[in-house]
Design an enzyme around this catalytic site. Structure first.
Site, PDB file in Angstrom:
ATOM      1  N   HIS A   1       0.813  -1.225   0.000  1.00 30.28           N
ATOM      2  CA  HIS A   1       0.000   0.000   0.000  1.00 30.28           C
ATOM      3  C   HIS A   1       0.838   1.263   0.000  1.00 30.28           C
ATOM      4  O   HIS A   1       0.370   2.322   0.398  1.00 30.28           O
ATOM      5  CB  HIS A   1      -0.957  -0.018   1.207  1.00 30.28           C
ATOM      6  CG  HIS A   1      -1.982  -1.105   1.108  1.00 30.28           C
ATOM      7  ND1 HIS A   1      -2.656  -1.610   2.203  1.00 30.28           N
ATOM      8  CD2 HIS A   1      -2.413  -1.829   0.050  1.00 30.28           C
ATOM      9  CE1 HIS A   1      -3.490  -2.569   1.801  1.00 30.28           C
ATOM     10  NE2 HIS A   1      -3.357  -2.730   0.512  1.00 30.28           N
TER      11      HIS A   1
ATOM     12  N   ALA B   1       1.752  -9.340  18.921  1.00 30.91           N
ATOM     13  CA  ALA B   1       2.926  -9.698  18.115  1.00 30.91           C
ATOM     14  C   ALA B   1       4.231  -9.456  18.856  1.00 30.91           C
ATOM     15  O   ALA B   1       5.169 -10.267  18.773  1.00 30.91           O
ATOM     16  CB  ALA B   1       2.894  -8.892  16.825  1.00 30.91           C
TER      17      ALA B   1
HETATM   18  C1  BV8 Z   1      -8.755  -1.984  -5.127  1.00 31.69           C
HETATM   19  C2  BV8 Z   1      -4.117   3.415   2.727  1.00 31.69           C
HETATM   20  C3  BV8 Z   1      -9.584  -2.065  -7.308  1.00 31.69           C
HETATM   21  C4  BV8 Z   1      -2.762   3.608   3.199  1.00 31.69           C
HETATM   22  C5  BV8 Z   1      -5.463   1.452   2.835  1.00 31.69           C
HETATM   23  C6  BV8 Z   1     -16.262  -5.074  -1.027  1.00 31.69           C
HETATM   24  C7  BV8 Z   1     -15.732  -6.313  -0.743  1.00 31.69           C
HETATM   25  C8  BV8 Z   1     -14.391  -6.575  -0.897  1.00 31.69           C
HETATM   26  C9  BV8 Z   1     -13.528  -5.577  -1.345  1.00 31.69           C
HETATM   27  C10 BV8 Z   1     -14.036  -4.351  -1.612  1.00 31.69           C
HETATM   28  C11 BV8 Z   1     -15.394  -4.080  -1.464  1.00 31.69           C
HETATM   29  N1  BV8 Z   1     -15.596  -2.799  -1.808  1.00 31.69           N
HETATM   30  C12 BV8 Z   1     -14.415  -2.224  -2.176  1.00 31.69           C
HETATM   31  C13 BV8 Z   1     -13.469  -3.165  -2.066  1.00 31.69           C
HETATM   32  C14 BV8 Z   1     -12.040  -3.026  -2.396  1.00 31.69           C
HETATM   33  C15 BV8 Z   1     -11.304  -2.365  -1.239  1.00 31.69           C
HETATM   34  C16 BV8 Z   1     -11.494  -3.148   0.039  1.00 31.69           C
HETATM   35  O1  BV8 Z   1     -10.841  -4.156   0.241  1.00 31.69           O
HETATM   36  N2  BV8 Z   1     -12.398  -2.690   0.908  1.00 31.69           N
HETATM   37  C17 BV8 Z   1     -12.664  -3.430   2.119  1.00 31.69           C
HETATM   38  C18 BV8 Z   1     -12.384  -2.556   3.352  1.00 31.69           C
HETATM   39  C19 BV8 Z   1     -14.130  -3.879   2.085  1.00 31.69           C
HETATM   40  N3  BV8 Z   1      -9.915  -2.420  -1.632  1.00 31.69           N
HETATM   41  C20 BV8 Z   1      -9.407  -1.428  -2.363  1.00 31.69           C
HETATM   42  O2  BV8 Z   1      -9.999  -0.409  -2.650  1.00 31.69           O
HETATM   43  C21 BV8 Z   1      -7.982  -1.661  -2.872  1.00 31.69           C
HETATM   44  N4  BV8 Z   1      -7.953  -1.347  -4.270  1.00 31.69           N
HETATM   45  O3  BV8 Z   1      -9.476  -2.904  -4.809  1.00 31.69           O
HETATM   46  O4  BV8 Z   1      -8.694  -1.461  -6.374  1.00 31.69           O
HETATM   47  C22 BV8 Z   1      -9.335  -1.481  -8.640  1.00 31.69           C
HETATM   48  C23 BV8 Z   1      -9.222  -2.332  -9.709  1.00 31.69           C
HETATM   49  C24 BV8 Z   1      -9.046  -1.786 -10.967  1.00 31.69           C
HETATM   50  C25 BV8 Z   1      -8.949  -0.404 -11.138  1.00 31.69           C
HETATM   51  C26 BV8 Z   1      -9.038   0.433 -10.027  1.00 31.69           C
HETATM   52  C27 BV8 Z   1      -9.248  -0.085  -8.779  1.00 31.69           C
HETATM   53  C28 BV8 Z   1      -7.018  -0.733  -2.149  1.00 31.69           C
HETATM   54  C29 BV8 Z   1      -6.903  -1.163  -0.712  1.00 31.69           C
HETATM   55  C30 BV8 Z   1      -5.860  -0.317   0.006  1.00 31.69           C
HETATM   56  C31 BV8 Z   1      -6.566   0.737   0.790  1.00 31.69           C
HETATM   57  N5  BV8 Z   1      -5.591   1.513   1.553  1.00 31.69           N
HETATM   58  N6  BV8 Z   1      -4.723   2.321   3.481  1.00 31.69           N
HETATM   59  C32 BV8 Z   1      -2.854   4.130   4.621  1.00 31.69           C
HETATM   60  O5  BV8 Z   1      -3.296   5.278   4.793  1.00 31.69           O
HETATM   61  O6  BV8 Z   1      -2.434   3.381   5.513  1.00 31.69           O
HETATM   62  S1  BV8 Z   1      -6.290   0.278   3.706  1.00 31.69           S
HETATM   63  C33 BV8 Z   1      -5.736   0.052   5.283  1.00 31.69           C
HETATM   64  O7  BV8 Z   1      -6.216  -1.270   5.605  1.00 31.69           O
HETATM   65  C34 BV8 Z   1      -4.233  -0.020   5.500  1.00 31.69           C
HETATM   66  O8  BV8 Z   1      -3.461  -0.156   4.345  1.00 31.69           O
HETATM   67  C35 BV8 Z   1      -4.127  -1.309   6.331  1.00 31.69           C
HETATM   68  O9  BV8 Z   1      -2.891  -1.818   6.340  1.00 31.69           O
HETATM   69  C36 BV8 Z   1      -5.106  -2.140   5.617  1.00 31.69           C
HETATM   70  C37 BV8 Z   1      -5.514  -3.445   6.234  1.00 31.69           C
HETATM   71  O10 BV8 Z   1      -5.862  -3.205   7.571  1.00 31.69           O
HETATM   72  P1  BV8 Z   1      -5.007  -3.995   8.678  1.00 31.69           P
HETATM   73  O11 BV8 Z   1      -3.559  -3.713   8.432  1.00 31.69           O
HETATM   74  O12 BV8 Z   1      -5.420  -5.410   8.719  1.00 31.69           O
HETATM   75  O13 BV8 Z   1      -5.400  -3.214   9.995  1.00 31.69           O
HETATM   76  P2  BV8 Z   1      -6.750  -3.383  10.849  1.00 31.69           P
HETATM   77  O14 BV8 Z   1      -6.827  -2.225  11.779  1.00 31.69           O
HETATM   78  O15 BV8 Z   1      -7.885  -3.692   9.942  1.00 31.69           O
HETATM   79  O16 BV8 Z   1      -6.492  -4.713  11.719  1.00 31.69           O
HETATM   80  C38 BV8 Z   1      -5.476  -4.705  12.709  1.00 31.69           C
HETATM   81  C39 BV8 Z   1      -5.353  -6.142  13.217  1.00 31.69           C
HETATM   82  O17 BV8 Z   1      -4.285  -6.188  14.156  1.00 31.69           O
HETATM   83  C40 BV8 Z   1      -6.591  -6.649  13.943  1.00 31.69           C
HETATM   84  O18 BV8 Z   1      -6.882  -7.959  13.518  1.00 31.69           O
HETATM   85  C41 BV8 Z   1      -6.164  -6.661  15.419  1.00 31.69           C
HETATM   86  O19 BV8 Z   1      -6.786  -7.722  16.135  1.00 31.69           O
HETATM   87  C42 BV8 Z   1      -4.691  -6.901  15.308  1.00 31.69           C
HETATM   88  N7  BV8 Z   1      -3.880  -6.404  16.410  1.00 31.69           N
HETATM   89  C43 BV8 Z   1      -4.124  -5.364  17.232  1.00 31.69           C
HETATM   90  N8  BV8 Z   1      -3.102  -5.236  18.111  1.00 31.69           N
HETATM   91  C44 BV8 Z   1      -2.192  -6.214  17.800  1.00 31.69           C
HETATM   92  C45 BV8 Z   1      -2.688  -6.956  16.717  1.00 31.69           C
HETATM   93  N9  BV8 Z   1      -2.032  -8.004  16.187  1.00 31.69           N
HETATM   94  C46 BV8 Z   1      -0.847  -8.329  16.747  1.00 31.69           C
HETATM   95  N10 BV8 Z   1      -0.291  -7.663  17.775  1.00 31.69           N
HETATM   96  C47 BV8 Z   1      -0.939  -6.606  18.327  1.00 31.69           C
HETATM   97  N11 BV8 Z   1      -0.381  -5.956  19.384  1.00 31.69           N
END
Ligand code: BV8
Length: 243
Positions: free
Chosen positions: A111, A227
């Site tokens: 990303h 982690a």
């Molecule tokens: C694309 C920007 C297509 C950078 C980010 C419906 C269904 C499925 C998919 C989609 C949908 N509608 C739209 C989509 C696509 C969409 C998507 O996936 N949406 C989801 C949310 C439904 N994806 C996109 O748009 C992607 N692009 O599909 O393009 C396309 C094709 C052709 C032409 C044009 C376009 C782009 C996705 C990237 C988005 N950018 N961020 C920034 O500012 O950071 S997303 C954001 O989420 C970050 O990048 C982040 O890394 C990413 C994933 O989140 P996680 O890292 O997992 O973080 P989260 O908070 O969710 O979870 C944390 C975890 O850690 C938890 O499980 C927690 O329990 C755990 N935790 C907590 N503490 C600890 C721990 N683990 C260990 N130790 C600890 N101490």
């Protein structure tokens, strides 16, 4: 853990949770960033077009905060794996650069990176430098070539991932013999499909997360915990198995 220790090529797939103990908030936890901010405003090109000052200042704030924090024991443990396993590839969804700062040498940033910038009009492919005075202020920066706004070189929602990086990440997912999944909620696509590619080709999957996620169902082993606590212990177990 014998299968992890015996791996020839380990992929470590990480999300915001691996940086949580460095003091960087996650996105979807209770105190996560999306609990307070609307991702459609702060993490889409449309949001930046509509509110450039708001989005730019948020990323500037995050970039400065990421500059103030340090890698935590989880990042260092992942970097240490390179001394124990012949080939380790880190595939991260994070933009904070902490894996590289901890010493991991093969990192794919799915990303993008918060310390890189690019022209919002995409007039050239290379990163756009932002002059230091603008780096320190929240004033909007403009592309020196075409005058368009400068944006963070990160992947926003509904934007494609960098093709070359995605190809490499999918390539290692379908060829590795083990994948360690650390700190991701497994909901953001296409990144969240990488563990499924690995499982489909028979790789051994280990998940590290305090909670169950959609990826838990395909993991061979889930180590529940933070982690920063689990990974150093895991590295010691691998070291013992290999000694
Ligand atoms: C694309 C920007 C297509 C950078 C980010 C419906 C269904 C499925 C998919 C989609 C949908 N509608 C739209 C989509 C696509 C969409 C998507 O996936 N949406 C989801 C949310 C439904 N994806 C996109 O748009 C992607 N692009 O599909 O393009 C396309 C094709 C052709 C032409 C044009 C376009 C782009 C996705 C990237 C988005 N950018 N961020 C920034 O500012 O950071 S997303 C954001 O989420 C970050 O990048 C982040 O890394 C990413 C994933 O989140 P996680 O890292 O997992 O973080 P989260 O908070 O969710 O979870 C944390 C975890 O850690 C938890 O499980 C927690 O329990 C755990 N935790 C907590 N503490 C600890 C721990 N683990 C260990 N130790 C600890 N101490």
């Amino acid at each position: 853990m014998g299968l992890l220790a015996a791996a020839r090529h380990l992929v470590v797939f990480t999300g915001a949770g691996v940086s949580r103990e460095s003091g960087i908030p996650t996105f979807r936890d209770a105190e996560g960033m999306w609990a307070k901010l609307d991702p459609l405003v702060y993490a889409t090109p449309q949001g930046f077009r509509r509110e450039p000052e708001l989005v730019w200042s948020w990323y500037q704030w995050r970039r400065r905060k990421m500059g103030e924090v340090a890698p935590n024991p989880a990042h260092y443990a992942i970097a240490e794996l390179e001394r124990l396993i012949p080939r380790v590839t880190v595939v991260t969804q994070n933009i904070d650069g902490l894996h590289q700062r901890a010493g991991s040498s093969d990192v794919l940033e799915l990303h993008g990176s918060i310390v890189r910038f690019k022209c919002f009009a995409g007039c050239r492919g290379d990163p756009t430098p932002v002059p230091p005075p603008l780096l320190e202020s929240d004033e909007l920066a403009h592309c020196p070539h075409c005058g368009a706004l400068v944006r963070p070189d990160v992947v926003w929602f509904n934007e494609r991932l960098p093709a070359a990086v995605w190809e490499m990440a999918a390539g290692v997912a379908v060829t590795c013999d083990a994948m360690l999944i650390v700190g991701t909620s497994g909901v953001v696509e296409p990144a969240a499909s990488l563990p499924k590619y690995a499982a489909h080709q028979g790789a051994f999957l280990v998940e590290v997360n305090p909670e169950e996620t959609p990826l838990t169902a395909i993991a061979d082993v889930t180590l529940y915990g933070r982690a920063g606590e689990v990974l150093p212990r895991l590295v010691e177990r691998i070291r013992a198995l290999k000694s």
